[in-house]
Design a protein around this motif. Structure first.
Motif, PDB file in Angstrom:
ATOM      1  N   MET A   1     -28.118  55.248   1.691  1.00 30.56           N
ATOM      2  CA  MET A   1     -29.082  55.348   2.774  1.00 30.56           C
ATOM      3  C   MET A   1     -29.077  54.086   3.631  1.00 30.56           C
ATOM      4  N   LYS A   2     -28.859  52.929   2.996  1.00 35.64           N
ATOM      5  CA  LYS A   2     -28.851  51.663   3.719  1.00 35.64           C
ATOM      6  C   LYS A   2     -27.766  51.656   4.794  1.00 35.64           C
ATOM      7  N   ILE A   3     -26.558  52.113   4.464  1.00 32.53           N
ATOM      8  CA  ILE A   3     -25.470  52.120   5.440  1.00 32.53           C
ATOM      9  C   ILE A   3     -25.767  53.095   6.572  1.00 32.53           C
ATOM     10  N   ALA A   4     -26.423  54.201   6.275  1.00 36.25           N
ATOM     11  CA  ALA A   4     -26.798  55.162   7.320  1.00 36.25           C
ATOM     12  C   ALA A   4     -27.785  54.521   8.288  1.00 36.25           C
ATOM     13  N   ASN A   5     -28.742  53.751   7.767  1.00 40.81           N
ATOM     14  CA  ASN A   5     -29.697  53.048   8.632  1.00 40.81           C
ATOM     15  C   ASN A   5     -28.987  52.036   9.519  1.00 40.81           C
ATOM     16  N   ILE A   6     -28.045  51.320   8.939  1.00 37.31           N
ATOM     17  CA  ILE A   6     -27.297  50.311   9.694  1.00 37.31           C
ATOM     18  C   ILE A   6     -26.509  50.979  10.808  1.00 37.31           C
ATOM     19  N   ILE A   7     -25.797  52.044  10.488  1.00 35.87           N
ATOM     20  CA  ILE A   7     -24.991  52.739  11.505  1.00 35.87           C
ATOM     21  C   ILE A   7     -25.884  53.289  12.609  1.00 35.87           C
ATOM     22  N   PHE A   8     -27.004  53.903  12.235  1.00 34.49           N
ATOM     23  CA  PHE A   8     -27.925  54.455  13.237  1.00 34.49           C
ATOM     24  C   PHE A   8     -28.459  53.360  14.151  1.00 34.49           C
ATOM     25  N   LEU A   9     -28.928  52.259  13.565  1.00 33.80           N
ATOM     26  CA  LEU A   9     -29.483  51.176  14.381  1.00 33.80           C
ATOM     27  C   LEU A   9     -28.410  50.527  15.260  1.00 33.80           C
ATOM     28  N   CYS A  10     -27.210  50.385  14.742  1.00 36.16           N
ATOM     29  CA  CYS A  10     -26.110  49.838  15.551  1.00 36.16           C
ATOM     30  C   CYS A  10     -25.760  50.780  16.701  1.00 36.16           C
ATOM     31  N   PHE A  11     -25.816  52.079  16.433  1.00 37.77           N
ATOM     32  CA  PHE A  11     -25.572  53.085  17.471  1.00 37.77           C
ATOM     33  C   PHE A  11     -26.615  52.962  18.588  1.00 37.77           C
ATOM     34  N   VAL A  12     -27.888  52.907  18.210  1.00 37.37           N
ATOM     35  CA  VAL A  12     -28.961  52.807  19.206  1.00 37.37           C
ATOM     36  C   VAL A  12     -28.866  51.479  19.959  1.00 37.37           C
ATOM     37  N   SER A  13     -28.634  50.397  19.231  1.00 36.63           N
ATOM     38  CA  SER A  13     -28.498  49.087  19.863  1.00 36.63           C
ATOM     39  C   SER A  13     -27.344  49.072  20.847  1.00 36.63           C
ATOM     40  N   SER A  14     -26.244  49.679  20.455  1.00 38.36           N
ATOM     41  CA  SER A  14     -25.075  49.732  21.328  1.00 38.36           C
ATOM     42  C   SER A  14     -25.363  50.542  22.592  1.00 38.36           C
ATOM     43  N   CYS A  15     -26.129  51.612  22.470  1.00 39.27           N
ATOM     44  CA  CYS A  15     -26.503  52.401  23.654  1.00 39.27           C
ATOM     45  C   CYS A  15     -27.270  51.540  24.655  1.00 39.27           C
ATOM     46  N   PHE A  16     -28.235  50.770  24.148  1.00 32.51           N
ATOM     47  CA  PHE A  16     -28.995  49.878  25.034  1.00 32.51           C
ATOM     48  C   PHE A  16     -28.099  48.783  25.613  1.00 32.51           C
ATOM     49  N   GLN A  17     -27.227  48.232  24.785  1.00 34.69           N
ATOM     50  CA  GLN A  17     -26.321  47.167  25.229  1.00 34.69           C
ATOM     51  C   GLN A  17     -25.400  47.657  26.344  1.00 34.69           C
ATOM     52  N   ILE A  18     -24.794  48.804  26.153  1.00 34.71           N
ATOM     53  CA  ILE A  18     -23.870  49.344  27.159  1.00 34.71           C
ATOM     54  C   ILE A  18     -24.617  49.747  28.420  1.00 34.71           C
ATOM     55  N   ALA A  19     -25.824  50.307  28.281  1.00 36.16           N
ATOM     56  CA  ALA A  19     -26.626  50.639  29.461  1.00 36.16           C
ATOM     57  C   ALA A  19     -26.911  49.374  30.263  1.00 36.16           C
ATOM     58  N   GLY A  20     -27.282  48.304  29.571  1.00 37.37           N
ATOM     59  CA  GLY A  20     -27.565  47.044  30.253  1.00 37.37           C
ATOM     60  C   GLY A  20     -26.350  46.441  30.925  1.00 37.37           C
ATOM     61  N   THR A  21     -25.253  46.366  30.206  1.00 42.01           N
ATOM     62  CA  THR A  21     -24.055  45.765  30.806  1.00 42.01           C
ATOM     63  C   THR A  21     -23.479  46.637  31.914  1.00 42.01           C
ATOM     64  N   SER A  22     -23.632  47.943  31.801  1.00 39.21           N
ATOM     65  CA  SER A  22     -23.163  48.830  32.879  1.00 39.21           C
ATOM     66  C   SER A  22     -23.987  48.629  34.135  1.00 39.21           C
ATOM     67  N   LEU A  23     -25.300  48.474  33.987  1.00 35.60           N
ATOM     68  CA  LEU A  23     -26.143  48.195  35.155  1.00 35.60           C
ATOM     69  C   LEU A  23     -25.778  46.863  35.802  1.00 35.60           C
ATOM     70  N   ILE A  24     -25.479  45.871  34.975  1.00 36.76           N
ATOM     71  CA  ILE A  24     -25.057  44.575  35.521  1.00 36.76           C
ATOM     72  C   ILE A  24     -23.741  44.715  36.270  1.00 36.76           C
ATOM     73  N   LYS A  25     -22.810  45.461  35.705  1.00 40.46           N
ATOM     74  CA  LYS A  25     -21.517  45.679  36.372  1.00 40.46           C
ATOM     75  C   LYS A  25     -21.711  46.389  37.707  1.00 40.46           C
ATOM     76  N   ILE A  26     -22.578  47.402  37.748  1.00 34.78           N
ATOM     77  CA  ILE A  26     -22.860  48.110  39.004  1.00 34.78           C
ATOM     78  C   ILE A  26     -23.458  47.142  40.021  1.00 34.78           C
TER      79      ILE A  26
END
Length: 121
Positions: free
Chosen positions: A1-26
């Motif tokens: 379960m711990k690895i599933a939590n890590i993967i999920f949180l990394c997935f969500v964090s990455s979504c926010f990170q890419i949204a932010g960097t994409s807006l900066i690039k635009i």
């Protein structure tokens, strides 16, 4: 379960990170930073403020992911997911190329993350 939590949180964090960097690039594509005097007006744009907020939220989510596992597990998982999303965002938002080298590199990173994740069990 711990690895599933890590993967999920990394997935969500990455979504926010890419949204932010994409807006900066635009924003940079619309208003290039040519000299130091261009930074303050750039940083005060609503789009850039939103982008920095997204990146900050991504960091907060990563803090939580780090509470579930070691740095040597969480960071590679986040890096692999982030790299995947970066390639996809680059292709679909900015018409960047998806070369064989990028795809091969991604595959190698994913294999490495799987090995690191399995070593944590």
């Amino acid at each position: 379960m711990k690895i599933a939590n890590i993967i999920f949180l990394c997935f969500v964090s990455s979504c926010f990170q890419i949204a932010g960097t994409s807006l900066i690039k635009i924003a940079i594509n619309q208003n290039p930073i040519v000299s130091v005097k261009d930074y303050l007006p750039f940083l005060l744009q609503l789009k850039v403020i939103m982008a920095l907020t997204f990146v900050f939220v991504a960091a907060l989510i990563m803090f939580k992911a780090l509470s579930f596992g070691s740095l040597s597990l969480v960071t590679p998982v986040f890096t692999a997911i982030n790299f995947l999303f970066t390639i996809i965002a680059g292709k679909f938002l900015f018409d960047e190329s998806m070369s064989l080298a990028k795809i091969s590199g991604l595959l190698i990173i994913v294999i490495g993350v799987v090995l690191v994740a399995n070593s944590e069990k």
